[in-house]
Design an enzyme around this catalytic site. Sequence first.
Site, PDB file in Angstrom:
ATOM      1  N   GLU A 254       0.887  -1.179   0.000  1.00 14.08           N
ATOM      2  CA  GLU A 254       0.000   0.000   0.000  1.00 14.08           C
ATOM      3  C   GLU A 254       0.917   1.219   0.000  1.00 14.08           C
ATOM      4  OE1 GLU A 254      -3.062  -0.154  -0.500  1.00 14.08           O
ATOM      5  OE2 GLU A 254      -3.724  -2.123   0.170  1.00 14.08           O
ATOM      6  N   CYS A 288      -2.266   9.086   2.866  1.00 13.65           N
ATOM      7  CA  CYS A 288      -1.959   8.633   1.507  1.00 13.65           C
ATOM      8  C   CYS A 288      -3.057   9.097   0.562  1.00 13.65           C
ATOM      9  CB  CYS A 288      -1.813   7.121   1.477  1.00 13.65           C
ATOM     10  SG  CYS A 288      -3.186   6.262   2.229  1.00 13.65           S
TER      11      CYS A 288
END
Length: 480
Positions: A254, A288
């Site tokens: 990720e 993110c």
Amino acid sequence: MPETIVPAKAIALTGYVAGQPVRSGALLEVKSPYNGRIAGTVTLADRSHTEAAIVAGLQGGPRLSRYDRFAILDKTRQLLEARKEEFARLIMSESGLCMRETRYEVGRARDVLHFAALEALKDDGQVFSCDISPQGKARKIFTLREPLSLAVAITPFNHPLNQVAHKIAPAIATGTPVILKPSEKTPLTAIRLVELLYEAGLPHYMLSVLLGPTAEVAEVLVQDPRVELVSFTGSVAVGKHIAKQAGYKKVILELGGNDPLIVLEDADMDLAVTLAAEGSYRNSGQRCTAVKRILVQESIHDAFVQKLVERTKEYTCGDPSSDETRVGTVIDEPAAIYLEDVVKKAVAQGAKVLYGGGRNGAQMEPTVIVDVPRDAQMVVQESFGPLAPVMKVKDLDDAIQLANSTAFGLSSGIVTKDMEKAIHAVKHLRMGTVNINEVPGYRIESSPFGGIKDSGLGIKEGVIEAMKCFTYVKTFSLPW
Ligand code: NAP
């Protein structure tokens, strides 16, 4: 008044090898990015601790029933609830994130524990009758999910509690032993969560937490063939390095993001401004899925920008421990200097700072910057901080082309009242997520989450998907 006040003095923590504290070793000092005060210390592990943690995890112990796993996760949730203010203050002290954000993060981690506990109770098998074709037989095939022998979780600094919970809770819910390697920048919260899990009755073989030199801990774990899964969240550079080093094992990556918020001319303007500000500045812009590019249709550009500047003034930047503060620091001074630098570079290319742009130590002001060229470093790469770069687009297709033009593909948001345009965006944005009339970061903790391209391999996390990753499917068949 908060129910628990963390003492002003630094806390002394250690890593744990299957419940045993790492007693001797160098000390890591963790400092507040806001005032440089030592928030805590951690005794570092070496290669021998890494080997011991691998052996303990593989050796295992009493297998946990579904109810055991539920009860441990649920008890941990209750303990976290009872100490929520203490955890929020700890996250603040090591990350510089303000209390508004750290309290929110504790709530999210509580949800992760709650959903993982509930999922642990659910059966995850399927049944396939085999007499369904001319070639068929009177048999049935059954599936069940078995835990992995050992998994490794490596986490970043930006959500010191929630990122860790998102890896450990699904592993425990499936019965997979896990070794955690948290960020060196924010290890204190991660270690406290591990202690909470032990306190809730987690057998020690199920979880170790190690910090230490990369070559003696992280890289050894990534490369060890006895580890069956590496679940990594962090930067693209480290993620790609891990992909090369890991060899024959499952890898979940990720990675970074560069998420666009597209604002079309029919948008609800107040909603668009709210989403742009919240998406750009929450968590000091260090998500993110933070809004990293605001693509506004040219006909409403000037009106939108004016309102965004006004709204940005509400995001008070200051002491993270104050309840008035809405934007604390970024993770450290070099990170803030990077942000200041990309702003200067964009200005040299013709962009204009309409609000903010200043830096003080690790504190970067929420910054509205317009006329940002499409090739500016700030918007081509990931700028991990409270910046709101605005770019004009002609129409939806222009916005989609620009949104898709970078190396990333994590998430996106589009603000419009036109459902046809919304559906067009869902179909054509090459991203892991498209949120209509929401920030790119919108999710619940159990829904699938993750990106494509440089943002990840398309393997999703979120409690339910992560639990699939932490298991393998076994089939068996019976005459029936
Ligand atoms: P990072 O520098 O990549 O570090 C992440 C973790 O990797 C840390 O625990 C780090 O340990 C460890 N690490 C460093 N070198 C390693 C190596 N050679 N082998 C194995 N592990 C190694 O990332 P960060 O700066 O902490 O986090 C920010 C990044 O995370 C941003 O790019 C952000 O977008 C991304 N992120 C992505 C998601 C997502 O779900 N897609 C969510 C959150 C954050 P040390 O601390 O010891 O260096």
